[in-house]
Design a protein around this motif. Structure first.
Motif, PDB file in Angstrom:
ATOM      1  N   LEU A 291     -15.239 -10.575   9.185  1.00  0.00           N
ATOM      2  CA  LEU A 291     -13.692 -10.252   8.976  1.00  0.00           C
ATOM      3  C   LEU A 291     -13.239  -9.131   9.890  1.00  0.00           C
ATOM      4  O   LEU A 291     -14.189  -8.291  10.097  1.00  0.00           O
ATOM      5  CB  LEU A 291     -13.322  -9.912   7.608  1.00  0.00           C
ATOM      6  N   PRO A 292     -12.071  -9.182  10.327  1.00  0.00           N
ATOM      7  CA  PRO A 292     -11.754  -7.960  10.994  1.00  0.00           C
ATOM      8  C   PRO A 292     -11.498  -6.817  10.335  1.00  0.00           C
ATOM      9  O   PRO A 292     -11.364  -6.818   8.978  1.00  0.00           O
ATOM     10  CB  PRO A 292     -10.126  -8.496  11.614  1.00  0.00           C
TER      11      PRO A 292
ATOM     12  N   LYS B  87      -7.152  -6.055   2.377  1.00  0.00           N
ATOM     13  CA  LYS B  87      -5.841  -6.972   2.397  1.00  0.00           C
ATOM     14  C   LYS B  87      -6.069  -8.108   1.520  1.00  0.00           C
ATOM     15  O   LYS B  87      -5.211  -8.902   0.635  1.00  0.00           O
ATOM     16  CB  LYS B  87      -5.344  -7.524   3.731  1.00  0.00           C
ATOM     17  N   LEU B  88      -7.231  -8.608   1.416  1.00  0.00           N
ATOM     18  CA  LEU B  88      -7.729  -9.783   0.497  1.00  0.00           C
ATOM     19  C   LEU B  88      -8.112  -9.299  -0.761  1.00  0.00           C
ATOM     20  O   LEU B  88      -8.110 -10.049  -1.499  1.00  0.00           O
ATOM     21  CB  LEU B  88      -8.948 -10.618   1.015  1.00  0.00           C
TER      22      LEU B  88
ATOM     23  N   THR C  20       5.256  -1.682 -12.652  1.00  0.00           N
ATOM     24  CA  THR C  20       4.669  -1.180 -11.211  1.00  0.00           C
ATOM     25  C   THR C  20       3.966  -2.543 -10.764  1.00  0.00           C
ATOM     26  O   THR C  20       3.449  -3.397 -11.611  1.00  0.00           O
ATOM     27  CB  THR C  20       3.699   0.084 -11.501  1.00  0.00           C
ATOM     28  N   MET C  21       3.555  -2.229  -9.618  1.00  0.00           N
ATOM     29  CA  MET C  21       2.831  -3.369  -8.816  1.00  0.00           C
ATOM     30  C   MET C  21       2.274  -3.200  -7.433  1.00  0.00           C
ATOM     31  O   MET C  21       2.747  -2.386  -6.743  1.00  0.00           O
ATOM     32  CB  MET C  21       3.798  -4.831  -8.557  1.00  0.00           C
ATOM     33  N   PRO C  22       0.778  -3.340  -7.520  1.00  0.00           N
ATOM     34  CA  PRO C  22       0.279  -3.066  -6.033  1.00  0.00           C
ATOM     35  C   PRO C  22       0.952  -3.705  -4.909  1.00  0.00           C
ATOM     36  O   PRO C  22       1.272  -4.882  -5.048  1.00  0.00           O
ATOM     37  CB  PRO C  22      -1.111  -3.533  -6.317  1.00  0.00           C
ATOM     38  N   ASP C  23       1.414  -2.978  -3.847  1.00  0.00           N
ATOM     39  CA  ASP C  23       1.719  -3.670  -2.853  1.00  0.00           C
ATOM     40  C   ASP C  23       1.066  -3.668  -1.395  1.00  0.00           C
ATOM     41  O   ASP C  23       1.181  -4.701  -0.794  1.00  0.00           O
ATOM     42  CB  ASP C  23       3.055  -2.849  -2.387  1.00  0.00           C
ATOM     43  N   ASP C  24       0.046  -2.788  -1.291  1.00  0.00           N
ATOM     44  CA  ASP C  24      -0.559  -2.649  -0.022  1.00  0.00           C
ATOM     45  C   ASP C  24      -1.827  -1.596  -0.182  1.00  0.00           C
ATOM     46  O   ASP C  24      -1.752  -1.037  -1.018  1.00  0.00           O
ATOM     47  CB  ASP C  24       0.095  -2.206   1.030  1.00  0.00           C
ATOM     48  N   LEU C  25      -3.000  -2.009   0.436  1.00  0.00           N
ATOM     49  CA  LEU C  25      -4.298  -1.070   0.495  1.00  0.00           C
ATOM     50  C   LEU C  25      -4.551  -1.043   1.908  1.00  0.00           C
ATOM     51  O   LEU C  25      -4.843  -1.912   2.540  1.00  0.00           O
ATOM     52  CB  LEU C  25      -5.059  -1.840  -0.411  1.00  0.00           C
ATOM     53  N   GLU C  26      -4.705   0.369   2.305  1.00  0.00           N
ATOM     54  CA  GLU C  26      -5.101   0.811   3.796  1.00  0.00           C
ATOM     55  C   GLU C  26      -5.796   2.064   3.604  1.00  0.00           C
ATOM     56  O   GLU C  26      -5.250   3.072   3.091  1.00  0.00           O
ATOM     57  CB  GLU C  26      -3.658   0.665   4.662  1.00  0.00           C
ATOM     58  N   LYS C  27      -7.273   1.801   4.131  1.00  0.00           N
ATOM     59  CA  LYS C  27      -8.027   3.118   4.282  1.00  0.00           C
ATOM     60  C   LYS C  27      -8.104   3.604   3.058  1.00  0.00           C
ATOM     61  O   LYS C  27      -8.230   4.636   2.828  1.00  0.00           O
ATOM     62  CB  LYS C  27      -7.523   4.030   5.284  1.00  0.00           C
ATOM     63  N   GLY C  28      -8.092   2.691   2.083  1.00  0.00           N
ATOM     64  CA  GLY C  28      -8.847   3.365   0.577  1.00  0.00           C
ATOM     65  C   GLY C  28      -7.389   3.819   0.000  1.00  0.00           C
ATOM     66  O   GLY C  28      -7.681   4.145  -1.326  1.00  0.00           O
TER      67      GLY C  28
ATOM     68  N   GLY D 206     -13.625  -4.001  -5.911  1.00  0.00           N
ATOM     69  CA  GLY D 206     -14.963  -4.205  -5.519  1.00  0.00           C
ATOM     70  C   GLY D 206     -15.178  -3.440  -4.081  1.00  0.00           C
ATOM     71  O   GLY D 206     -15.910  -3.567  -3.138  1.00  0.00           O
ATOM     72  N   ILE D 207     -14.268  -2.690  -3.724  1.00  0.00           N
ATOM     73  CA  ILE D 207     -13.982  -2.084  -2.589  1.00  0.00           C
ATOM     74  C   ILE D 207     -13.330  -0.637  -2.877  1.00  0.00           C
ATOM     75  O   ILE D 207     -12.733  -0.416  -3.801  1.00  0.00           O
ATOM     76  CB  ILE D 207     -13.300  -2.704  -1.322  1.00  0.00           C
TER      77      ILE D 207
END
Length: 144
Positions: free
Chosen positions: A3-4, A10-11, A32-40, A71-72
Motif C-alpha cells: 500500500l502507498p 485512509k482505510l 460527532t463523526m471521524p472525517d480524516d486520519l493523517e499522520k496519526g 489497529g494503527i
C-alpha cells in the motif's frame, strides 16, 4: 508494504465510523463523526461547539480507544465544528453522482469523421465510441 504511504490510515476511517459510538459513547457518537486520519491525527467533525468541546476534553482517551479499534496509531484527535457527512446503511459516506455529460450529436459525428478512416469496417462501433469520448473531452476541456 504494497500500500502507498498513508493508505492504511485512509482505510481505517470506515471502521472507525462504524464503531465510533462504542469509542466515544452514544451521545457524542451521534453528534460527532471521524472525517480524516493523517499522520496519526484523527480529524473529527462535530455538529455543535458544545459537542466539539466535550469531545476535546475526552480526546486523549478517545484517541487511545480509536487506536485500538483501528489497529494503527492514533496519537491525537482534532475536533472541528462542521456538519458530518451523511452516512449510508453500510457506514460509508454518501457521494453525489457526477453529472452525466452527453455531447451533441453533431460533435460526435465531426469527431467520427476525423477518425473513421483509421478503423476497419468491423471496428466501426469502436470508432463511434472513441468519437463520443473525444466529443466529451472537448466539452470538458474546450481550450485543449
Amino acid at each position: 508494504m504494497a500500500l502507498p504511504k498513508g493508505a492504511e490510515e485512509k482505510l481505517a476511517i470506515p471502521g472507525l465510523r462504524r464503531k465510533w459510538e462504542s469509542i466515544v459513547g452514544p451521545v457524542l457518537g451521534k453528534k460527532t463523526m471521524p472525517d480524516d486520519l493523517e499522520k496519526g491525527v484523527l480529524l473529527v467533525k462535530a455538529e455543535t461547539s458544545s459537542s466539539a468541546k466535550a469531545l476535546s476534553m475526552r480526546a486523549a482517551s478517545a484517541a487511545r480507544a480509536a487506536s485500538k479499534v483501528a489497529g494503527i496509531p492514533v496519537s491525537s484527535i482534532r475536533v472541528v465544528v462542521g456538519r458530518p457527512a451523511p452516512e449510508t446503511s453500510a457506514g460509508m459516506r454518501t457521494r453525489r453522482k457526477p453529472a452525466r455529460v452527453i455531447p451533441a450529436k453533431e460533435d460526435v459525428e465531426q469527431a467520427f469523421a476525423g477518425i473513421k478512416e483509421k478503423f476497419s469496417p468491423e471496428k466501426e462501433q469502436v470508432a463511434k465510441r472513441l468519437a463520443s469520448l473525444m466529443a466529451v473531452y472537448r466539452m470538458r476541456f474546450p481550450d485543449k
